[in-house]
Write a protein that holds these residues in place. Structure first.
Motif, PDB file in Angstrom:
ATOM      1  N   ARG A 227      36.236  29.213  35.209  1.00  0.00           N
ATOM      2  CA  ARG A 227      37.286  29.850  34.414  1.00  0.00           C
ATOM      3  C   ARG A 227      36.744  30.371  33.078  1.00  0.00           C
ATOM      4  N   SER A 228      35.998  29.509  32.368  1.00  0.00           N
ATOM      5  CA  SER A 228      35.508  29.895  31.044  1.00  0.00           C
ATOM      6  C   SER A 228      34.504  31.044  31.134  1.00  0.00           C
ATOM      7  N   THR A 229      33.646  31.008  32.155  1.00  0.00           N
ATOM      8  CA  THR A 229      32.642  32.069  32.299  1.00  0.00           C
ATOM      9  C   THR A 229      33.294  33.401  32.653  1.00  0.00           C
ATOM     10  N   LEU A 230      34.228  33.381  33.597  1.00  0.00           N
ATOM     11  CA  LEU A 230      34.904  34.618  33.980  1.00  0.00           C
ATOM     12  C   LEU A 230      35.735  35.165  32.827  1.00  0.00           C
ATOM     13  N   ASP A 231      36.288  34.271  32.025  1.00  0.00           N
ATOM     14  CA  ASP A 231      37.042  34.723  30.857  1.00  0.00           C
ATOM     15  C   ASP A 231      36.128  35.442  29.866  1.00  0.00           C
ATOM     16  N   GLN A 232      34.886  34.951  29.712  1.00  0.00           N
ATOM     17  CA  GLN A 232      33.911  35.617  28.846  1.00  0.00           C
ATOM     18  C   GLN A 232      33.532  36.997  29.393  1.00  0.00           C
ATOM     19  N   TYR A 233      33.559  37.137  30.722  1.00  0.00           N
ATOM     20  CA  TYR A 233      33.254  38.427  31.350  1.00  0.00           C
ATOM     21  C   TYR A 233      34.415  39.409  31.254  1.00  0.00           C
ATOM     22  N   GLY A 234      35.563  38.948  30.741  1.00  0.00           N
ATOM     23  CA  GLY A 234      36.724  39.821  30.596  1.00  0.00           C
ATOM     24  C   GLY A 234      37.498  40.037  31.886  1.00  0.00           C
ATOM     25  N   ILE A 235      37.406  39.081  32.831  1.00  0.00           N
ATOM     26  CA  ILE A 235      38.129  39.207  34.088  1.00  0.00           C
ATOM     27  C   ILE A 235      39.625  39.024  33.842  1.00  0.00           C
TER      28      ILE A 235
ATOM     29  N   LYS B 192      44.839  37.490  36.813  1.00  0.00           N
ATOM     30  CA  LYS B 192      45.139  37.357  38.236  1.00  0.00           C
ATOM     31  C   LYS B 192      43.868  37.102  39.042  1.00  0.00           C
ATOM     32  N   GLU B 193      42.837  37.927  38.801  1.00  0.00           N
ATOM     33  CA  GLU B 193      41.573  37.746  39.513  1.00  0.00           C
ATOM     34  C   GLU B 193      40.897  36.434  39.134  1.00  0.00           C
ATOM     35  N   LEU B 194      41.038  36.036  37.868  1.00  0.00           N
ATOM     36  CA  LEU B 194      40.427  34.796  37.391  1.00  0.00           C
ATOM     37  C   LEU B 194      41.016  33.591  38.128  1.00  0.00           C
ATOM     38  N   ILE B 195      42.339  33.546  38.248  1.00  0.00           N
ATOM     39  CA  ILE B 195      42.994  32.422  38.917  1.00  0.00           C
ATOM     40  C   ILE B 195      42.597  32.372  40.392  1.00  0.00           C
ATOM     41  N   ARG B 196      42.602  33.529  41.041  1.00  0.00           N
ATOM     42  CA  ARG B 196      42.235  33.564  42.461  1.00  0.00           C
ATOM     43  C   ARG B 196      40.795  33.112  42.663  1.00  0.00           C
ATOM     44  N   ALA B 197      39.903  33.563  41.780  1.00  0.00           N
ATOM     45  CA  ALA B 197      38.496  33.184  41.920  1.00  0.00           C
ATOM     46  C   ALA B 197      38.300  31.694  41.686  1.00  0.00           C
TER      47      ALA B 197
ATOM     48  N   MET C 142      26.995  42.544  37.051  1.00  0.00           N
ATOM     49  CA  MET C 142      26.096  43.686  36.939  1.00  0.00           C
ATOM     50  C   MET C 142      26.867  44.968  37.234  1.00  0.00           C
ATOM     51  N   LEU C 143      26.864  45.897  36.276  1.00  0.00           N
ATOM     52  CA  LEU C 143      27.480  47.219  36.437  1.00  0.00           C
ATOM     53  C   LEU C 143      28.936  47.119  36.881  1.00  0.00           C
ATOM     54  N   GLY C 144      29.646  46.135  36.315  1.00  0.00           N
ATOM     55  CA  GLY C 144      31.067  45.999  36.601  1.00  0.00           C
ATOM     56  C   GLY C 144      31.412  45.139  37.794  1.00  0.00           C
ATOM     57  N   THR C 145      30.431  44.721  38.584  1.00  0.00           N
ATOM     58  CA  THR C 145      30.672  43.855  39.739  1.00  0.00           C
ATOM     59  C   THR C 145      30.320  42.422  39.379  1.00  0.00           C
ATOM     60  N   VAL C 146      31.251  41.491  39.632  1.00  0.00           N
ATOM     61  CA  VAL C 146      31.053  40.081  39.308  1.00  0.00           C
ATOM     62  C   VAL C 146      31.112  39.264  40.601  1.00  0.00           C
ATOM     63  N   THR C 147      30.087  38.442  40.837  1.00  0.00           N
ATOM     64  CA  THR C 147      30.033  37.599  42.040  1.00  0.00           C
ATOM     65  C   THR C 147      29.794  36.144  41.657  1.00  0.00           C
TER      66      THR C 147
ATOM     67  N   THR D 277      32.963  37.788  45.959  1.00  0.00           N
ATOM     68  CA  THR D 277      33.007  38.871  44.979  1.00  0.00           C
ATOM     69  C   THR D 277      34.315  38.775  44.219  1.00  0.00           C
ATOM     70  N   VAL D 278      34.234  38.521  42.929  1.00  0.00           N
ATOM     71  CA  VAL D 278      35.426  38.389  42.097  1.00  0.00           C
ATOM     72  C   VAL D 278      36.003  39.767  41.780  1.00  0.00           C
ATOM     73  N   VAL D 279      35.154  40.652  41.282  1.00  0.00           N
ATOM     74  CA  VAL D 279      35.545  42.025  40.946  1.00  0.00           C
ATOM     75  C   VAL D 279      34.460  42.954  41.446  1.00  0.00           C
ATOM     76  N   ARG D 280      34.861  43.969  42.181  1.00  0.00           N
ATOM     77  CA  ARG D 280      33.897  44.963  42.643  1.00  0.00           C
ATOM     78  C   ARG D 280      34.068  46.228  41.805  1.00  0.00           C
ATOM     79  N   SER D 281      33.010  46.677  41.182  1.00  0.00           N
ATOM     80  CA  SER D 281      33.075  47.847  40.319  1.00  0.00           C
ATOM     81  C   SER D 281      33.474  49.086  41.112  1.00  0.00           C
ATOM     82  N   LYS D 282      34.449  49.843  40.580  1.00  0.00           N
ATOM     83  CA  LYS D 282      34.854  51.088  41.224  1.00  0.00           C
ATOM     84  C   LYS D 282      33.759  52.147  41.120  1.00  0.00           C
ATOM     85  N   ASN D 283      32.837  51.950  40.178  1.00  0.00           N
ATOM     86  CA  ASN D 283      31.772  52.927  39.987  1.00  0.00           C
ATOM     87  C   ASN D 283      30.438  52.474  40.578  1.00  0.00           C
ATOM     88  N   ALA D 284      30.479  51.403  41.386  1.00  0.00           N
ATOM     89  CA  ALA D 284      29.228  50.897  41.954  1.00  0.00           C
ATOM     90  C   ALA D 284      28.539  51.958  42.801  1.00  0.00           C
ATOM     91  N   PHE D 285      29.331  52.675  43.591  1.00  0.00           N
ATOM     92  CA  PHE D 285      28.752  53.729  44.432  1.00  0.00           C
ATOM     93  C   PHE D 285      28.141  54.825  43.572  1.00  0.00           C
TER      94      PHE D 285
END
Length: 556
Positions: free
Chosen positions: A22-30, A33-38, A71-76, A137-145
């Motif tokens: 929780r604390s780490t994902l909060d630092q990443y700005g997640i 909703k995604e934080l709780i699910r993760a 990395m580049l907006g994607t958090v795992t 995968t917690v958040v997948r960057s929309k710009n990863a592609f």
């Protein structure tokens, strides 16, 4: 960013593990909703690892190692622990996920299990050397592609320059012939394979949503009328851009690629009469085999209208057409995932084949083309103000990220899902509008292609000393109009249209060799402009039909 921590593999330390997540994902700005699910999923995954951990007396550490990467907006999140191999799905869907075993009074636990059940599909499990690994995968960057594509482009330019500078020409030619060209060809063949069913089923699945054919005719007429207007406008923008800068140097002729036999040649006879007659196919197979867009559109419209008129079988056919549409759009998405590799091979081949000097010389013509596209973007904003009576600033702000995505795809047809997503989620256009306008626009509305044909046609005519009279210019305008309507929304179609146009204005076909190298890059800009025109038209028409959600449009 990377965060790592080791935890003792027992039930007493799961809470400590969850707090760390929780604390780490909060630092990443997640987002919450995604934080709780993760956090819930990480808790359940850790419990499954503990349940199958190694016996303390046997080899293996009684620890859970947790790593969070961004990395580049994607958090795992990855967890691993020594233990026996097991089926993660069964473990997480047994007692822990069975709603029957949860007391009905415990609403919080019930909701927790529902969330876990919906999120557990995103987990990846593997067992290697006595260690169980779980990744989510917690958040997948929309710009990863986009990042992968830009990286492929940068790598291709760097390696291309290094190879052209330090590797013998014969070796570079072999690399291009044996590796780069085959990859490009296979990728383009894959896109050509999918274009016909994508256009056909997209239009049908759209038309069957209209139970009121009168509304369909009114909306369809507005869309086609707007597309025709912007197409004519883009042709004159291209002509004006050429007359302002007058690109084209006769000395470039010596740099032409001699062998253009690989380019599919079009018929030199392009007439309005033949085009109208050719809209109706002689059978239902040829349009798919030849990927004839006008014939496919005719058949799709006919099937879509007829489906609404056949009574009891209508719903069955609607479901079938929608399923086929979803299927081929998914196949398109899978093919597009290989775009970075195709882009890498295309750009590296572009640098190795004609040489960097010829490339830089040809970029003069390309610069004029880009100026024309910029002028078209300004025209779109003006049209939104005058016709749509709306502020274009929110539109530009919201669609700009999507422009980068479609730029990387270089295919109007492959960009259909992206443009539909932008219309619905970011701009607020009703599905009845964009599900018709976007597929139609991917075939009928090729504003970027029109600018390209006008600029490159006149520039190559200047290089070869071909003087164009007023009558020849009128014929050129009509030819571009017809070609843009029938052009396929796939990479390389612009080059084929250009070959037809050059034949029409009496410029030698060998002139294609001058622009064959830079066409992949031009194709990306053409696609971006084409898609922008489609979404602008959808927005303006939706506004006129009161089918534009202004709250979504103005939302930040």
């Amino acid at each position: 960013m990377r965060a790592y921590k080791r935890f003792i593999a027992d039930d007493q330390h799961i809470e400590e593990l969850v707090d760390f997540v929780r604390s780490t994902l909060d630092q990443y700005g997640i987002k919450k909703k995604e934080l709780i699910r993760a956090a819930l999923t990480a808790e359940e995954a850790a419990a499954s690892l503990i349940g199958h951990k190694s016996d303390p007396e046997e080899k293996g550490d009684p620890y859970i190692d947790l790593t969070i990467r961004g990395m580049l907006g994607t958090v795992t999140i990855e967890l691993h622990a020594a233990g026996e191999e097991y089926a993660l799905e069964q473990s997480m869907s047994s007692d822990a996920l069975s709603l029957e075993n949860i007391p009905s009074s415990d609403v919080q636990d019930t909701l927790r299990q529902i969330i876990l059940g919906s999120y557990s599909e995103g987990l990846k499990y593997r067992h290697k050397n006595g260690v169980n690994y779980i990744q989510m995968t917690v958040v997948r960057s929309k710009n990863a592609f986009l990042f992968r594509t830009l990286g492929a482009m940068a790598a291709a330019v760097l390696l291309g320059l290094l190879f052209s500078s330090f590797i013998p020409t014969d070796v570079n030619a072999s690399i291009n012939h044996l590796v780069l060209q085959p990859v490009k060809t296979m990728y383009m063949n894959a896109l050509k394979m999918i274009v016909a069913p994508v256009v056909f089923f997209s239009i049908i699945s759209c038309l069957v949503q209209f139970s009121d054919l009168t509304a369909l005719g009114r909306i369809g007429g507005k869309i086609i009328g707007f597309y025709l207007f912007t197409t004519v406008l883009s042709i004159f923008v291209g002509l004006t851009s050429f007359w302002i800068f007058k690109p084209g140097d006769a000395s470039l002729t010596s740099s032409l690629i001699a062998n253009v036999s690989s380019l599919p040649s079009g018929s030199g006879s392009v007439s309005i009469r033949d085009t109208i007659i050719g809209i109706i196919p002689s059978n239902v197979i040829d349009p798919f085999l030849k990927a004839d867009m006008l014939q496919l559109i005719f058949m799709a419209v006919l099937c879509g209208v007829a489906t609404n008129l056949i009574g009891k079988y209508s719903e069955t056919l609607k479901d079938l057409f929608q399923a086929c549409n979803d299927l081929f759009l998914k196949i398109t998405t899978l093919i597009i995932k290989m775009m970075p590799l195709a882009i890498f091979c295309s750009i590296m081949s572009l640098i190795l084949t004609p040489g960097i000097r010829t490339l830089l010389s040809a970029l003069e013509i390309m610069g004029t083309f880009l100026f024309g596209l910029l002028c078209m973007m300004v025209c779109y904003c003006i049209l939104m103000v005058i016709i749509g009576k709306m502020d274009p600033v929110p539109f530009v702000r919201k669609y700009a990220p999507y422009m980068l995505q479609v730029f990387s795809m270089a295919s109007s047809n492959a960009s259909i899902p992206i443009n539909m997503d932008a219309c619905e989620k970011k701009i607020g256009i009703d599905k009845k509008i964009y599900s018709l306008s976007i597929p139609l626009g991917a075939t009928l509305n090729m504003d970027g292609t029109c600018v390209h044909l006008a600029v490159f046609g006149l520039a190559l005519a200047k290089i070869y000393g071909v003087e164009l009279s007023a009558g020849a210019l009128l014929s050129m305008v009509l030819t571009i109009l017809i070609l843009s309507v029938g052009a396929a929304g796939i990479p390389g179609s612009g080059l084929i249209c250009l070959s037809v146009l050059l034949t029409q204005i009496n410029v030698p076909m060998e002139a294609i060799g001058l622009v064959m190298g830079i066409d992949p890059l031009c194709g990306m800009f053409r696609c971006m402009s084409n898609c922008l025109g489609d979404v602008v038209a959808s927005t303006v028409i939706a506004k006129s039909e009161h089918m534009l959600d202004m709250k979504i449009y103005h939302a930040k």
